[in-house]
Design an enzyme around this catalytic site. Structure first.
Site, PDB file in Angstrom:
ATOM      1  N   ARG A 179       4.194   9.831   0.576  1.00 12.97           N
ATOM      2  CA  ARG A 179       4.827   8.506   0.711  1.00 12.97           C
ATOM      3  C   ARG A 179       6.305   8.796   0.726  1.00 12.97           C
ATOM      4  O   ARG A 179       6.886   9.244  -0.258  1.00 12.97           O
ATOM      5  CB  ARG A 179       4.429   7.603  -0.460  1.00 12.97           C
ATOM      6  CG  ARG A 179       5.197   6.278  -0.541  1.00 12.97           C
ATOM      7  CD  ARG A 179       4.965   5.369   0.670  1.00 12.97           C
ATOM      8  NE  ARG A 179       5.599   4.067   0.464  1.00 12.97           N
ATOM      9  CZ  ARG A 179       6.837   3.754   0.912  1.00 12.97           C
ATOM     10  NH1 ARG A 179       7.539   4.642   1.577  1.00 12.97           N
ATOM     11  NH2 ARG A 179       7.320   2.554   0.691  1.00 12.97           N
TER      12      ARG A 179
ATOM     13  N   HIS B 166      12.047   6.902  -0.764  1.00 14.57           N
ATOM     14  CA  HIS B 166      12.472   5.515  -0.533  1.00 14.57           C
ATOM     15  C   HIS B 166      12.935   4.876  -1.838  1.00 14.57           C
ATOM     16  O   HIS B 166      12.815   5.477  -2.910  1.00 14.57           O
ATOM     17  CB  HIS B 166      11.312   4.717   0.066  1.00 14.57           C
ATOM     18  CG  HIS B 166      10.209   4.465  -0.920  1.00 14.57           C
ATOM     19  ND1 HIS B 166       9.251   5.412  -1.238  1.00 14.57           N
ATOM     20  CD2 HIS B 166       9.917   3.379  -1.699  1.00 14.57           C
ATOM     21  CE1 HIS B 166       8.427   4.923  -2.142  1.00 14.57           C
ATOM     22  NE2 HIS B 166       8.796   3.691  -2.451  1.00 14.57           N
TER      23      HIS B 166
ATOM     24  N   HIS C 158      13.723   0.550  -3.575  1.00 18.35           N
ATOM     25  CA  HIS C 158      13.561  -0.887  -3.330  1.00 18.35           C
ATOM     26  C   HIS C 158      14.162  -1.718  -4.454  1.00 18.35           C
ATOM     27  O   HIS C 158      14.585  -1.190  -5.475  1.00 18.35           O
ATOM     28  CB  HIS C 158      12.093  -1.266  -3.096  1.00 18.35           C
ATOM     29  CG  HIS C 158      11.106  -0.446  -3.862  1.00 18.35           C
ATOM     30  ND1 HIS C 158      10.957  -0.536  -5.217  1.00 18.35           N
ATOM     31  CD2 HIS C 158      10.228   0.514  -3.445  1.00 18.35           C
ATOM     32  CE1 HIS C 158      10.014   0.311  -5.605  1.00 18.35           C
ATOM     33  NE2 HIS C 158       9.559   0.969  -4.561  1.00 18.35           N
TER      34      HIS C 158
ATOM     35  N   GLU D 143       8.957  -0.493 -10.042  1.00 16.69           N
ATOM     36  CA  GLU D 143       7.637  -0.030  -9.604  1.00 16.69           C
ATOM     37  C   GLU D 143       6.877   0.551 -10.782  1.00 16.69           C
ATOM     38  O   GLU D 143       7.319   1.510 -11.414  1.00 16.69           O
ATOM     39  CB  GLU D 143       7.789   1.022  -8.499  1.00 16.69           C
ATOM     40  CG  GLU D 143       6.465   1.691  -8.096  1.00 16.69           C
ATOM     41  CD  GLU D 143       6.598   2.579  -6.861  1.00 16.69           C
ATOM     42  OE1 GLU D 143       7.416   2.239  -5.980  1.00 16.69           O
ATOM     43  OE2 GLU D 143       5.901   3.606  -6.790  1.00 16.69           O
TER      44      GLU D 143
ATOM     45  N   HIS E 107      12.655   7.474  -5.014  1.00 14.43           N
ATOM     46  CA  HIS E 107      11.474   8.231  -5.458  1.00 14.43           C
ATOM     47  C   HIS E 107      10.589   8.638  -4.296  1.00 14.43           C
ATOM     48  O   HIS E 107      10.787   8.188  -3.160  1.00 14.43           O
ATOM     49  CB  HIS E 107      10.687   7.414  -6.482  1.00 14.43           C
ATOM     50  CG  HIS E 107      10.334   6.029  -6.015  1.00 14.43           C
ATOM     51  ND1 HIS E 107      11.198   4.978  -6.127  1.00 14.43           N
ATOM     52  CD2 HIS E 107       9.211   5.525  -5.438  1.00 14.43           C
ATOM     53  CE1 HIS E 107      10.636   3.870  -5.642  1.00 14.43           C
ATOM     54  NE2 HIS E 107       9.430   4.177  -5.202  1.00 14.43           N
TER      55      HIS E 107
ATOM     56  N   GLU F 187       5.484  -3.548   0.080  1.00 15.43           N
ATOM     57  CA  GLU F 187       5.465  -2.091   0.231  1.00 15.43           C
ATOM     58  C   GLU F 187       5.643  -1.653   1.685  1.00 15.43           C
ATOM     59  O   GLU F 187       6.016  -0.514   1.953  1.00 15.43           O
ATOM     60  CB  GLU F 187       4.143  -1.532  -0.335  1.00 15.43           C
ATOM     61  CG  GLU F 187       3.943  -0.034  -0.225  1.00 15.43           C
ATOM     62  CD  GLU F 187       4.905   0.807  -1.072  1.00 15.43           C
ATOM     63  OE1 GLU F 187       5.773   0.241  -1.758  1.00 15.43           O
ATOM     64  OE2 GLU F 187       4.782   2.038  -1.036  1.00 15.43           O
TER      65      GLU F 187
HETATM   66 MN    MN Z   1       8.169   2.737  -4.208  1.00 16.74          MN
END
Ligand code: MN
Ligand code: MN
Length: 415
Positions: A121, A124, A126, A130, A169, A192
């Protein structure tokens, strides 16, 4: 142990057969006009001849025939990852249930993600905090906090991670078969599929700016991806110690872990019928915006009648079969069925209880947008109120009230 509900239903059913259906309404079905199948005068009323999906409908016996004590109407407390569309890319997939899909879920949005061994993943960040619980396999997580402290760890089933808002992360599945997990954001709108991605920012920055920013020639960036990666297949990383040494350099050392072994932590409450394990900022220091309770209920057991004064409860059902009833003003009471992969939601302060209605252990995790886990137990409250006062409300004799649990058992023990 005979549940009160069964007792009520049996009594009411007997009454319905011998006297009249309306009479049954006076016990275990107080409302006018009477609701519930026990008040149906004849089986034809219960027939459902119209079009229907049996596979779907049969998952909801409590919706098909609600208990007679249910009343009124409430927004559904049920959603599921089972029918949420997957966004599949090479390396894994994810699906989500946000407030756009689940109207009452204003405080939390949920994501279910799978990464293959080596599946990444993308790096990124945000706006939302999380929080996540591992449900399968192993995963390597990396994060940098706002004090410039780098952190890397491996997590396994039952482990949590927490990344503060804005902390960049990554996640990567490990051998032999990657991982699966459920993420909660502390905002029902968090999405997401739309996060701040490292590849997007590189692609949308002039090469000469990249050159100045990183102090290297512009042509170093000649091959950067022009479209974002989001989830992609990478190579399985080496051992954790190697990554840990590689990222630290001269940075300050993280003073607390960003992961927590909730599944193997000491229970907050336990009885012969189940347990509750807690992770909040008291034992999982970094998790200042989210707290969680992992609830295990043995067959026949009940997560006692209670409510949460400081946050809505977002639930993810990990295993088993559950039936939850939610109580609100009005009065309104609504019962719903939950299976593995389903999501439940209870607004703060609304009374609720959860029964294990299957023949295997029931397990779900409740997630709260609050720094500390808080609950109020109905029996604990009444046991610590003068029995004479309680007796005058409920017409239950004082000796019986004296036998009610006074320790908020969490999962009610066998008596
Ligand atoms: Mn995340
Ligand atoms: Mn609860």
């Amino acid at each position: 142990m005979i549940s009160r509900r069964n007792l009520l239903a049996a009594s009411a059913m007997g009454a319905a057969m011998t006297v009249s259906a309306a009479k049954a309404g006076s016990f275990g079905n107080p409302d006018e006009p009477p609701q519930g199948a026990i008040n149906a005068k004849g089986p034809v009323i219960l027939r459902d001849p119209g079009p229907q999906s049996e596979a779907l409908g049969n998952q909801f016996p409590s919706a098909q025939s609600p208990p007679a004590t249910d009343v009124g109407g409430m927004p559904t407390p049920w959603a599921s990852f089972n029918n949420a569309p997957k966004r599949i890319q090479n390396g894994g997939w994810a699906r989500q249930v946000t407030v756009a899909d689940f109207a009452i879920s204003k405080e939390i949005s949920g994501v279910n993600m799978r990464l293959t061994a080596g599946g990444i993943r993308e790096l990124h960040w945000h706006q939302a905090a999380e929080w996540a619980i591992m449900t399968y396999g192993t995963c390597r997580v990396t994060v940098l906090d706002a004090h410039g402290r780098p952190y890397v760890a491996d997590v396994k089933e039952g482990d949590l991670w927490y990344f503060p808002p804005g902390a960049p992360h990554s996640l990567q599945g490990l051998s032999p078969d990657g991982c699966e997990f459920v993420i909660c954001f502390d905002d029902g709108h968090a999405d997401e599929f739309n996060t701040l991605l490292v590849s997007d920012w590189f692609a949308h920055t002039p090469p000469e700016i990249l050159a100045k920013n990183f102090g290297v020639p512009a042509d170093a960036f000649a091959k950067i991806p022009l479209h974002n990666l989001w989830i992609f297949q990478g190579t399985v990383p080496g051992d954790l110690a190697g990554d840990r040494a590689a990222i630290q350099k001269d940075a300050p050392i993280a003073t607390h872990p960003f992961i927590f072994p909730l599944g193997s932590s000491l229970p907050f409450k336990s009885s012969d019928t189940g347990s509750i394990q807690i992770a909040d900022s008291s034992n999982f220091k970094v998790s200042t915006a989210v707290s969680a309770a992992l609830v295990t209920v043995r067959p026949g057991g009940i997560r006692e009648m209670h409510w949460h004064p400081n946050a809505d409860e977002w639930q993810y059902y990990l295993k088993g079969k559950a039936r939850m009833t939610v109580f609100d003003t009005g009065p309104n009471a609504l019962t719903m069925d939950f299976n593995a992969g389903d999501i439940g939601y209870v607004r703060r302060n609304l009374g609720h209880y959860v029964e294990n209605v299957g023949d295997t252990d029931l397990q779900f995790v409740g997630v709260f947008r609050a720094p500390r886990y808080e609950e109020v137990s109905l029996s604990n409250w009444l046991a610590h109120t003068p029995a004479k006062l309680v007796a005058q409300h409920l017409n239950v004799d004082e000796a019986t009230i004296a036998s009610w649990p006074e320790n908020a058992p969490g999962v009610m023990p066998t008596r």
